[in-house]
Each structure stands twice: as C-alpha cells, then as structure tokens.
Write a protein that holds these residues in place. Structure first.
Motif, PDB file in Angstrom:
ATOM      1  N   THR A  13       0.831  -1.210   0.000  1.00 32.78           N
ATOM      2  CA  THR A  13       0.000   0.000   0.000  1.00 32.78           C
ATOM      3  C   THR A  13       0.867   1.262   0.000  1.00 32.78           C
ATOM      4  O   THR A  13       2.076   1.197   0.139  1.00 32.78           O
ATOM      5  CB  THR A  13      -0.945   0.027   1.226  1.00 32.78           C
ATOM      6  N   HIS A  33      -1.506   4.417   3.107  1.00 30.38           N
ATOM      7  CA  HIS A  33      -1.003   3.182   3.705  1.00 30.38           C
ATOM      8  C   HIS A  33      -2.154   2.517   4.447  1.00 30.38           C
ATOM      9  O   HIS A  33      -2.873   3.174   5.195  1.00 30.38           O
ATOM     10  CB  HIS A  33       0.131   3.474   4.678  1.00 30.38           C
ATOM     11  N   GLN A  34      -2.318   1.224   4.254  1.00 29.03           N
ATOM     12  CA  GLN A  34      -3.424   0.521   4.911  1.00 29.03           C
ATOM     13  C   GLN A  34      -2.890  -0.709   5.619  1.00 29.03           C
ATOM     14  O   GLN A  34      -1.849  -1.239   5.246  1.00 29.03           O
ATOM     15  CB  GLN A  34      -4.463   0.105   3.856  1.00 29.03           C
ATOM     16  N   ASP A  65      -5.344   2.746  -1.914  1.00 25.26           N
ATOM     17  CA  ASP A  65      -3.891   2.637  -1.725  1.00 25.26           C
ATOM     18  C   ASP A  65      -3.113   3.351  -2.838  1.00 25.26           C
ATOM     19  O   ASP A  65      -1.895   3.437  -2.794  1.00 25.26           O
ATOM     20  CB  ASP A  65      -3.445   1.165  -1.578  1.00 25.26           C
TER      21      ASP A  65
END
Ligand SMILES: [Zn+2]
Ligand SMILES: [Zn+2]
Length: 465
Positions: A13, A33-34, A65
């Motif tokens: 991500t 960002h995940q 993302d």
C-alpha cells in the motif's frame, strides 16, 4: 531526470512516485497506507515533497492505496491538475468522500478518548470538505491517446484490466540531450475478469516500474465462482435461509451482480437480491455511466435489455430504515460492505443471520488477519459483533478466490511481452513476493531487476545499479 519511490516499497500500500523532468516536478499516484496501526501512522508523516510545488499528478486508478492521500495533498496546498481516466475520476470522487467520512468518524472517536485521558485534540487526516475539492482538479483522459502534460512529458494511459478505469502509464520523457520511456504498471489485472477488459500489452520501455503483489502466489484456477454460487443458492432455497455476502463496494459487488445475473438468466435464481451499501449503490451508478470501458460480453449484456445492473429480482437499498427492514425478510440474498466484514452494514446482517442454522454466508475475497471475515473462514463457533456474543450456526462458504490482481504467472506473462527494459523496479509487494518475482524475471526473461526501497531515487538515464 529522476524518480523517487515514496511508498509501496516492500509493501502493498501507499503507492506514490515523485518525478523530476526538466523544470517539471510531478507525482504518479498518492496512495494511503493501509493495514495495522504502524502502517496507518505513515499517512500523517510529512510528505517528502512540498505539495505546493507539485505541478500535476497522474493517477493510475481509484483504489485508496493509490489515491487515498490526494485530499491531504490538496489540504496542504496542491492545486495542479490530476490526470486520470474518466471512470477513475468518477470512482475517486465517491471513494475519497467515503474515505474522508471514515477519517472524520475515527478522529472523532480518538478525540473523545484523548479528551477523557486529558490529552490534546485529535484532528482527522482530512475532511469531507478536503475531498470535495478533488473532483474540480481532475482532468479526464482517454485510453491509448498520448497527451502532453508538461514540456518534455507525454503520457499514454493503457487499460490495466484491474478495476473499472484502471490504467498503466507509458511516459515519454525528454530533457535536452536525454530521452527515456518509463512505464508504471499500476496494478495489473487478472485476465478474463467479468465486466472489464483484459490488461493491454505493451512491448517496449526503458524503465519498468512493476507491481509484485502476487509475485509468489498463484490463484486457484479450479472451480468457477458462478457455478459455486448457483449451488449455494440452490441449497439456501431448500433450507429457506438468507444468503449473506460481504463484498467490497467497488468492483467486487458489481462482479457478483454479473454472476447473479447469469444465474438468473439460467433460471436458477428465484430469490430477491439486495445490494445494501450506499457506496456500492453509488459505485454501481458510476459503472452504468462507463459502459464504454466494459469488455464486449458485458457491453452486449447491457445492450440487449439494459440489464447488467437492472433485473427484476435486484433491489438497491440506501437508507438505514430500508437496511433495517431486511432483518425481517427470509429467503433473500444480501450483498453488503465491508468486504472483510469488519465495518459497515454487513455487521448488522451477520448479527441477525449467523446464529440461524438455515442461513448461508459466502466469503468471496481475501480476508485479512483479525477481521470478522477471517474468523468465520477459520470456523470460529462464536464471534462478537457490536459487543454481543453471537453463535455461528450458519453455513460458511468460501468462493474460489476472486481477485482483481494478476497472479505470478499472469504477471510474468504480461512482462514477457517487453523487450528486456534497461531496468525493472519492483514495488507494491511484500519482500518475499517481490524477491520471488525478481528471480523469475531475471532467470526467465533476462531482465535486470531491483526491488525498490522506500525513498530510493533512480536516475532515469542508464542502469542505476
Ligand atoms: Zn488496485
Ligand atoms: Zn494497489
């Protein structure tokens, strides 16, 4: 000329690249960002660039993302054009608004907690107001048509076959005395996905920046989701229970509707189907508007009787009251978000159905660790939903994994059409996946490959290493 990898380096991500060509300074993607808390903390870290000094942004597709930090970029002063396909512009609009809504509610929750603990105020990463400023910056571009976006920077968007509107980007860069072709794969789709077209093939580039999500994995290719789904529906009709399907609102839901429509055409569906997710309803509207981007089969389905997303048994619910009214119905199919059952309306439907032995739950995609979907897949007999303990008596099914991503052999096959580039830079994949793909590309295709590190800068002239 240079390119900096600002995210999605040794992780999947946070896609973001920063390029300098002549006097132009621009980005490809600006994703969120995940994953865990550590990942998410990166979303509020300072950008390595000054958003006010970025001239424009090229967006490969609408997934968060890749697009999720655009509202923050705008909040911090970016005001240039965002080039993307028309479908990506429309999908990004609804997805970023939804993301902003989530940011606001999470910040509110953190803020209450912080105040109770006597700490300072918690601000959202960005607000719905920030997200609403994005569509005005979007400039829709067509597939396969070169456009000049700055002196010395021309770009062609090619269909990446990943989600509606997705693209990989062919950049032709020029500075006095220097020239380079750079190709960003974006996310490469799986061939033969319903609705959308297959990834396009390109045979030449100097630099290839390539995703490696499934660099070490193959999708199971046995079984067909349509047939498996038809079997489950048959069983549900026999037991008289509901069929509950957690599904991502954008892409997966429409894919399921495609299969259900085929089942309906084969007279194997005599249950009403409810799509219960405001985002999924809005996304389906975007799909309707962008039929030109569909593959031939789906265009035909639309042309024949308007019917990919409209058929007699199919209903869309948006209001909370309509959603609640589904609790009293039996013998229905409910498709609802989120896809991993860890948020959204699906949790209510699971709470009302999991304890019923006649009900069926169908898991259709990847389920991350610690999500409710994963727990159901792993066979937990009791789960907690909204603080209440629920017995799991329903039948839990797993459909052959549907995926918008090419797997290892599909990635290699897509890359095999290129004459070996000067350098291939792997991104958007965990280290093991990237290393596995690196080895195959080097051995089988004789590519020169590196796995990008976060913050790494590549000079775009000769082999960087
Ligand atoms: Zn994607
Ligand atoms: Zn991605």
């Amino acid at each position: 000329m240079d390119l900096q990898v600002c995210g999605a380096a040794r992780e999947v991500t946070g896609s973001c690249y920063w390029l300098h060509v002549g006097t132009a300074s621009f980005l490809v993607d600006c994703g969120m960002h995940q994953g865990g808390d550590k990942e998410e903390a990166l979303n509020s870290a300072p950008f390595p660039f000054d958003p006010r000094a970025i001239d424009f942004l090229l967006l490969t597709h609408a997934h968060i993302d890749h697009s999720g930090l655009i509202p923050r970029l705008v909040r911090e002063g970016f005001s240039g054009p965002i080039y993307a396909t028309s479908a990506t512009c429309d999908l990004a609009e609804i997805m970023l608004l939804d993301s902003a809504h989530i940011q606001e509610s999470e910040a509110e929750w953190r803020d209450r907690k912080a105040r109770r603990a006597g700490r300072g105020v918690e601000e959202p990463l960005y607000t719905q107001e920030d997200a609403r400023r994005v569509p005005a910056l979007c400039k829709a571009v067509e597939y396969d048509r070169p456009i000049d976006v700055a002196p010395g920077v021309a770009v062609v968007f090619h269909d990446a076959g990943h989600i509606l509107g997705s693209a990989f980007l062919e950049l032709r860069l020029e500075e006095p005395g220097q020239k380079a072709m750079v190709l960003f794969s974006g996310d490469v789709g799986q061939p033969d996905q319903p609705i959308i077209r297959d990834p396009e093939i390109v045979d030449k580039t100097d630099y290839l920046i390539m995703e490696s999500t499934y660099g070490d994995r193959e999708h199971p290719h046995d079984g067909h989701p349509r047939e498996e789904l038809a079997e489950i529906l048959k069983e549900a009709r026999r037991t008289g229970g509901n069929v509950i399907i957690p599904a991502f609102a954008v892409g997966r839901t429409q894919e399921l509707l495609f299969f259900l429509r085929e089942i309906s055409d084969a007279h194997q569906l005599d249950m009403p189907v409810y799509v219960d997710s405001p985002l999924a309803v809005r996304a389906t509207e975007v799909y309707r508007r962008h039929r030109d981007d569909f593959d031939e089969e789906s265009q035909k389905m639309f042309a024949e009787d308007g019917g990919l997303f409209d058929w007699p048994q199919l209903h869309y619910t948006t209001s909370a009251d309509e959603s609640r009214a589904l609790n009293d119905k039996r013998g229905i199919v409910i498709i609802s978000a989120s896809g991993m059952a860890d948020a959204g309306r699906i949790k209510h439907h699971l709470k009302h159905n999991l304890w019923r032995p006649e009900a069926h739950v169908v898991i259709v995609g990847f389920q991350a660790q610690d999500t409710l979907g994963r727990r159901l897949l792993e066979g937990d007999k009791r789960v907690r939903i909204f603080g209440e303990e629920i017995a799991v008596k329903a039948h839990i099914h797993e459909l052959s994994e549907l995926s918008a991503h090419a797997d290892q052999s599909q990635l290699v096959s897509w890359a095999s059409h290129f004459k070996p580039p000067r350098l291939t830079i792997l991104t958007h994949g965990e280290l093991h996946a990237a290393m596995t793909l690196e080895r195959i590309l080097e051995e089988r295709l004789i590519f020169t490959v590196v796995i990008a590190e976060k913050g790494e800068v590549f000079e775009l002239k000769e082999v960087a290493r």
